[in-house]
Write a protein that holds these residues in place. Structure first.
Motif, short mmCIF file in Angstrom:
data_model
loop_
_atom_site.label_atom_id
_atom_site.label_comp_id
_atom_site.label_asym_id
_atom_site.label_seq_id
_atom_site.Cartn_x
_atom_site.Cartn_y
_atom_site.Cartn_z
N CYS A 187 -86.00 2.03 22.93
CA CYS A 187 -84.81 1.31 23.38
C CYS A 187 -84.80 -0.12 22.85
CB CYS A 187 -84.73 1.31 24.90
SG CYS A 187 -84.38 2.93 25.63
N LEU A 188 -85.96 -0.79 22.91
CA LEU A 188 -86.04 -2.15 22.42
C LEU A 188 -85.79 -2.22 20.92
CD1 LEU A 188 -89.09 -3.71 24.34
CD2 LEU A 188 -86.67 -4.26 24.59
N GLN A 189 -86.36 -1.26 20.18
CA GLN A 189 -86.17 -1.24 18.73
C GLN A 189 -84.69 -1.07 18.38
OE1 GLN A 189 -88.49 1.72 16.69
NE2 GLN A 189 -87.63 1.22 14.67
N LYS A 190 -84.01 -0.23 19.13
CA LYS A 190 -82.59 0.00 18.88
C LYS A 190 -81.75 -1.20 19.30
CE LYS A 190 -78.82 3.22 19.98
NZ LYS A 190 -78.45 4.46 20.72
N HIS A 191 -82.07 -1.77 20.46
CA HIS A 191 -81.27 -2.85 21.00
C HIS A 191 -81.52 -4.17 20.27
CE1 HIS A 191 -78.93 -5.07 23.90
NE2 HIS A 191 -79.96 -5.85 24.20
N LEU A 192 -82.80 -4.47 19.98
CA LEU A 192 -83.14 -5.74 19.34
C LEU A 192 -83.16 -5.65 17.82
CD1 LEU A 192 -86.03 -6.82 21.74
CD2 LEU A 192 -83.63 -7.51 21.82
N GLN A 193 -83.14 -4.41 17.30
CA GLN A 193 -83.06 -4.17 15.86
C GLN A 193 -84.19 -4.86 15.09
OE1 GLN A 193 -79.12 -5.27 14.61
NE2 GLN A 193 -78.12 -3.66 15.79
N PHE A 194 -85.42 -4.67 15.57
CA PHE A 194 -86.58 -5.21 14.87
C PHE A 194 -87.24 -4.12 14.02
CE2 PHE A 194 -88.31 -3.83 18.99
CZ PHE A 194 -89.37 -3.05 18.59
N ASP A 195 -87.97 -4.53 13.02
CA ASP A 195 -88.69 -3.62 12.14
C ASP A 195 -90.13 -3.49 12.63
OD1 ASP A 195 -89.82 -2.14 10.15
OD2 ASP A 195 -89.33 -3.52 8.51
N PRO A 196 -90.58 -2.29 13.01
CA PRO A 196 -91.96 -2.13 13.47
C PRO A 196 -92.99 -2.60 12.45
CG PRO A 196 -90.69 -0.17 13.97
CD PRO A 196 -89.83 -1.03 13.09
N HIS A 197 -92.67 -2.49 11.14
CA HIS A 197 -93.62 -2.92 10.12
C HIS A 197 -93.81 -4.43 10.13
CE1 HIS A 197 -92.38 1.10 8.60
NE2 HIS A 197 -93.66 1.15 8.22
N TYR A 198 -92.77 -5.16 10.56
CA TYR A 198 -92.92 -6.60 10.71
C TYR A 198 -93.96 -6.91 11.80
CZ TYR A 198 -91.98 -11.10 12.91
OH TYR A 198 -92.13 -12.33 13.51
N LEU A 199 -93.90 -6.16 12.90
CA LEU A 199 -94.87 -6.36 13.97
C LEU A 199 -96.28 -6.04 13.51
CD1 LEU A 199 -92.92 -4.88 17.04
CD2 LEU A 199 -93.02 -7.26 16.26
N VAL A 200 -96.42 -5.00 12.67
CA VAL A 200 -97.74 -4.64 12.13
C VAL A 200 -98.29 -5.78 11.28
CG1 VAL A 200 -98.99 -3.07 10.61
CG2 VAL A 200 -97.30 -2.18 12.22
N GLN A 201 -97.44 -6.32 10.41
CA GLN A 201 -97.88 -7.42 9.56
C GLN A 201 -98.26 -8.64 10.40
OE1 GLN A 201 -98.44 -7.14 6.31
NE2 GLN A 201 -97.84 -4.97 6.52
#
Length: 350
Positions: free
Chosen positions: A38-52
């Motif tokens: 839900c957060l990924q869809k609502h906030l539109q963040f890239d999970p790979h950015y969080l990994v980096q």
């Protein structure tokens, strides 16, 4: 070994836990729970950015938040927390999060990223602080009840009992002694009545309800000045009627306790009560020229009073500020501050 039922329960917990969790292998997202999706869809963040971001905090070249870059302890930690920049949204204020990076399996390069909202954590902390304050205030109220109970038993009850014994003697006392005995009973009842009135003033002075905080403080000062012989002055320019009744009650109680503590323990010869108003707040200061004390070593005046900690808790529970400044041989100043909205211009108190 976990049973099929256990596995189902763990899977349900993972899916529905109120924390956003994402499981990665290397940089590939293997799974995420409902809140993370839900957060990924609502906030539109890239999970790979969080990994980096997580790996940059985990690298030896980049210091971990709150740690040094070469700290051996930090390098061995399997879980590390770091702030995440606010995610911008179109329909609401930026959402601030912090992220936890947890290594699950170093050999297979499995790790988890957990997102938590700063606001939710802050609300939990505020709730814990409120509960702590409520405990302190409850303790202070209970101490006041014990004080009233002790005064009723040791003073009022004894005075009434003595008067009852005197009345019983009226039937047997010789006529020549009758006048003296009735006078003794009357004096005893008058003393008891005075003590009842003083207790009522201590618990809740009627002048506070009828004429406000300034008049109540002056009445308190006059009464304590007469009984102690000390000089107690009340001055100021404030208009405390702008404060709520609950706040005024607490300011009166703090002033009462502070003066009584100074009379009992400070060896002061003068006490000044200053009620002053500024652009956005009202200050109450109780200043004595007594012995003073080390504030770092003293948590309360004595077991019979509210104590410094309970005074502070009483004021903080109403969103006020409580301060104590004391110097040995110089004296003590207790300050209480509450915010207030006022009009611009000079202020005076007639």
């Amino acid at each position: 070994m976990p049973t099929d039922t256990d596995n189902e329960l763990l899977e349900q917990y993972f899916k529905n836990t109120p924390v956003a969790i994402m499981i990665f292998k290397d940089e590939d997202l293997l799974m995420s729970n409902k809140l993370a999706q839900c957060l990924q869809k609502h906030l539109q963040f890239d999970p790979h950015y969080l990994v980096q971001l997580a790996k940059s905090h985990d690298s030896k070249e980049s210091p971990i938040h709150g740690c040094c870059s070469n700290c051996a302890i930090c390098m061995k930690m399997s879980e590390k927390a770091m702030p995440v920049l606010a995610f911008s949204t179109d329909d609401e204020d930026p959402a601030n999060y912090y992220m936890t990076y947890t290594k699950l399996d170093k050999t297979n390069h499995l790790f988890a990223l957990t997102l938590k909202n700063y606001g939710a954590v802050k609300r939990i902390d505020q709730l814990a602080d409120k509960q702590k304050l409520n405990r302190y205030v409850s303790k202070a109220n209970e101490q006041e009840r014990k004080t009233i109970s002790a005064d009723l038993h040791d003073s009022i009850a004894q005075g009434v009992y003595c008067a009852i014994r005197g009345i019983r003697r009226l039937e047997t006392v010789p006529t020549k002694d009758l006048h003296q005995l009735t006078q003794t009973i009357e004096n005893q009842l008058n003393e008891t009545l005075t003590e009842v009135k003083n207790m009522a003033l201590d618990v809740r002075p009627s002048v506070l309800d009828n004429f406000g905080l300034f008049s109540a403080l002056r009445s308190l000062a006059t009464r304590l000045e007469e009984s102690s012989g000390l000089s107690i002055t009340v001055v100021g320019n404030a208009k405390p009627e702008q404060l709520s009744t609950e706040v005024q009650n607490s300011m009166y109680r703090i002033c009462q306790e502070s003066i009584n503590n100074a009379l009992k323990h400070a060896n002061a010869s003068e006490i000044v009560v200053l009620l002053s108003q500024h652009n956005h707040f009202i200050n109450l200061e109780i200043i004595d020229n007594g012995d003073g004390f080390e504030t770092s070593e003293t948590e309360s005046f004595n077991g019979h009073s509210l104590g410094l900690r309970d005074m502070s808790s009483r004021i903080r529970a109403l969103n006020g500020v409580f301060k104590v400044h004391s110097e040995l041989t110089i004296g003590t100043t207790i300050t209480v501050t509450f915010p207030v909205q006022i009009e611009k211009g000079s202020l005076s108190h007639e």
